[in-house]
Design a protein around this motif. Structure first.
Motif, PDB file in Angstrom:
ATOM      1  N   GLU A   1     -12.066   4.532  54.459  1.00 49.02           N
ATOM      2  CA  GLU A   1     -12.537   5.021  55.842  1.00 49.02           C
ATOM      3  C   GLU A   1     -14.016   6.022  55.651  1.00 49.02           C
ATOM      4  O   GLU A   1     -14.782   6.157  56.203  1.00 49.02           O
ATOM      5  CB  GLU A   1     -11.374   5.784  56.489  1.00 49.02           C
ATOM      6  CG  GLU A   1     -11.928   6.171  57.941  1.00 49.02           C
ATOM      7  CD  GLU A   1     -11.016   7.290  58.777  1.00 49.02           C
ATOM      8  OE1 GLU A   1     -11.229   7.401  59.898  1.00 49.02           O
ATOM      9  OE2 GLU A   1     -10.163   7.710  57.948  1.00 49.02           O
TER      10      GLU A   1
ATOM     11  N   ARG B   1      -8.123   6.651  64.404  1.00 45.93           N
ATOM     12  CA  ARG B   1      -9.035   7.329  63.617  1.00 45.93           C
ATOM     13  C   ARG B   1     -10.349   7.453  64.586  1.00 45.93           C
ATOM     14  O   ARG B   1     -10.751   6.540  65.451  1.00 45.93           O
ATOM     15  CB  ARG B   1      -9.454   6.989  62.269  1.00 45.93           C
ATOM     16  CG  ARG B   1      -8.100   6.774  61.383  1.00 45.93           C
ATOM     17  CD  ARG B   1      -7.494   7.934  61.080  1.00 45.93           C
ATOM     18  NE  ARG B   1      -8.741   8.902  60.295  1.00 45.93           N
ATOM     19  CZ  ARG B   1      -8.713  10.223  60.317  1.00 45.93           C
ATOM     20  NH1 ARG B   1      -7.687  10.749  61.143  1.00 45.93           N
ATOM     21  NH2 ARG B   1      -9.435  10.849  59.891  1.00 45.93           N
TER      22      ARG B   1
ATOM     23  N   GLY C   1      -7.715   6.246  53.459  1.00 47.49           N
ATOM     24  CA  GLY C   1      -8.782   7.370  53.875  1.00 47.49           C
ATOM     25  C   GLY C   1      -9.934   7.234  53.213  1.00 47.49           C
ATOM     26  O   GLY C   1     -11.226   7.488  53.334  1.00 47.49           O
TER      27      GLY C   1
END
Length: 183
Positions: free
Chosen positions: A52, A97, A49
């Motif tokens: 990302e 995502r 994450g």
């Protein structure tokens, strides 16, 4: 009939993966209007994450674009420890995502293994992941569960088992009809 763009994803990083061989066999037996590209997961990093939040890495952007441009996805999964390989789950995690290119897309699952049971457990787990988390429209029947793959492919990766080849062709005909339902 209109051309259908299929994205093939093998859940293995091995160069001589039976599932990569299986996807290449699909390209040989698929109806002419099914245009399949195979996406290699080698460059997809582990989902993080923090990474990302800085923006998708180039390989992930490429994966998401390939999924978005496809009319459907064909997953070829080995079975590792009674389930799907981590590399395949990782790719799905990235693709889940935003902008979520897998969401609602038609799909099918095939698999080959050296074991006796084909990839039935991995396929069941993968079907659960794809339908529950991504609302993908996964074709349930017919199934391709190739056991003893070492006897079905030659040393050059060619599918040499005639019955398997014929059934794979029929499977792809059904998959084309499945994908057409969602166009």
């Amino acid at each position: 009939m209109n051309n259908l763009r299929i994205l093939g994803i093998a859940g293995s990083l091995r160069q001589k993966s039976y599932n990569k061989m299986l996807l290449r066999a699909v390209q040989d037996v698929a109806p002419d209007h099914l245009l399949m590209n195979i996406f290699d997961l080698n460059d997809i990093p582990l989902y993080n994450g923090d990474v990302e939040s800085e923006g998708d890495p180039p390989a992930v952007k490429h994966l998401k674009k390939a999924i978005d441009q496809a009319d459907a996805v064909l997953f070829a999964t080995p079975e590792y420890n009674y389930s799907i390989p981590g590399v395949l789950k990782n790719a799905i995690d990235w693709a889940s995502r935003p902008p979520r290119p897998l969401h609602g897309k038609p799909a099918a699952i095939i698999g080959a293994t050296m074991g006796q049971y084909g990839t039935v457990r991995a396929q069941n787990h993968l079907r659960q992941v794809l339908t529950a988390s991504q609302n993908m429209m996964v074709m349930n029947k017919p199934e391709i569960l190739i056991a003893k793959a070492q006897e079905k492919f030659d040393k050059d990766g060619n599918l040499i088992d005639g019955l398997t080849r014929d059934f794979l062709g029929k499977f792809m005909h059904h998959f084309a009809q499945w994908v057409e339902r969602f166009k």
